[in-house]
Design an enzyme around this catalytic site. Structure first.
Site, PDB file in Angstrom:
ATOM      1  N   ASP A   1     -37.894-104.697  12.888  1.00 56.97           N
ATOM      2  CA  ASP A   1     -38.026-105.042  14.291  1.00 56.97           C
ATOM      3  C   ASP A   1     -39.363-105.768  14.473  1.00 56.97           C
ATOM      4  OD1 ASP A   1     -37.289-105.035  17.000  1.00 56.97           O
ATOM      5  OD2 ASP A   1     -38.554-103.291  17.389  1.00 56.97           O
TER       6      ASP A   1
ATOM      7  N   ASP B   1     -41.333-106.319  17.984  1.00 51.77           N
ATOM      8  CA  ASP B   1     -42.228-105.644  18.927  1.00 51.77           C
ATOM      9  C   ASP B   1     -42.304-104.154  18.621  1.00 51.77           C
ATOM     10  OD1 ASP B   1     -43.000-107.853  20.639  1.00 51.77           O
ATOM     11  OD2 ASP B   1     -40.925-107.877  21.306  1.00 51.77           O
TER      12      ASP B   1
ATOM     13  N   ASP C   1     -39.400 -99.054  15.561  1.00 52.48           N
ATOM     14  CA  ASP C   1     -40.296 -98.144  16.293  1.00 52.48           C
ATOM     15  C   ASP C   1     -39.551 -97.326  17.335  1.00 52.48           C
ATOM     16  OD1 ASP C   1     -39.921-100.539  17.960  1.00 52.48           O
ATOM     17  OD2 ASP C   1     -41.426 -99.627  19.264  1.00 52.48           O
TER      18      ASP C   1
END
Length: 259
Positions: free
Chosen positions: A13, A15, A209
């Site tokens: 990922d 961000d 995240d």
């Protein structure tokens, strides 16, 4: 527990993993550089459909990353690929920005508001009431409803903004029709990414995240899942979910020795 094969391909990922609040995560540019020099296939993933890969490449370059344009995979690209597989050469009424419209054009789709095969809803900085109304009417007339991703909010410097998932809920309420979401946590996003780099789920890791998107998506696609603590989910929050990542690390810097 089934022992996994060594990781040969990487999905990450963007961000919260590589970038946080407009700044590179410490060690993340070096992690990407090592991936590039290793020759192992990798993709940077994002549910955001606003930007083209070229736009995102420029953004990452300004922050010190050297990511090739072809190594960026967005929910817009995954959505366009899905539609091209489902109904080649189809038509769509799209609500979104260049990331979405460019991806649809690239797979041979015609964008129109005249009896389209699909209404495709993506992210945009300025949702138009007129466009949403037209989408509602087209869906009522028989267009199939697709949304790039289910995220209900997006970040901004002023705070949370309504995102595609929120607008999709409004359209669904008005039409009684639920959309098909292509982006995370739909494992379709992972499978399309794997196909793009000719990788196999048994030898691929997904770094994210968020437990509810990145980890869930990777898990359902059969990948090794690695939760990093530089974004949304914390170690304590991760324990509350009925599923677990393969492992939890502080950041991508902790993965350098595995490449």
């Amino acid at each position: 527990m089934h022992e996994r094969k060594p990781v040969q391909s990487w999905l990450t990922d963007m961000d919260g993993v590589l970038v946080h609040e407009g700044q590179p995560v410490p060690g993340a540019p070096e992690f990407i550089n090592k991936l590039r020099s290793s020759g192992k296939p990798f993709l940077v993933l994002t549910n955001n459909s606003i930007y083209t890969p070229r736009d995102l490449q420029a953004r990452l370059t300004r922050m010190g990353f050297e990511v090739p344009e072809h190594a960026i995979w967005t929910a817009a690209l995954a959505t366009a690929q899905f539609l091209a597989d489902q109904r080649p050469g189809g038509t769509a009424y799209a609500i979104g920005e260049a990331g979405l419209t460019t991806a649809l054009h690239a797979v041979g789709y015609v964008l129109t508001d005249f009896a389209p095969d699909y209404v495709v809803l993506g992210e945009t900085r300025t949702y138009s009431f007129e466009a949403i109304t037209k989408a509602v009417r087209l869906i009522n007339e028989g267009a199939r409803f697709i949304c790039t991703n289910p995220d209900v909010t997006g970040p901004s410097t002023e705070g949370a903004l309504p995102a595609a998932g929120s607008v999709a809920a409004m359209v669904s309420k008005a039409t009684g029709v639920a959309p098909y979401f292509v982006g995370k946590p739909n494992p379709m996003m992972m499978r399309s990414a794997l196909n793009t780099i000719d990788a196999h789920s048994e030898t691929t890791a997904m770094i994210g995240d968020r437990m509810d998107t990145d980890v869930l998506c990777g898990l359902e696609a059969g990948l090794e899942t690695i939760l990093v603590l530089t974004g949304i989910s914390t170690r304590v929050e991760a324990e509350r979910y009925p599923y677990r990542p393969s492992r939890i690390v502080n950041s991508v810097a902790d993965l350098m020795d595995e490449i």
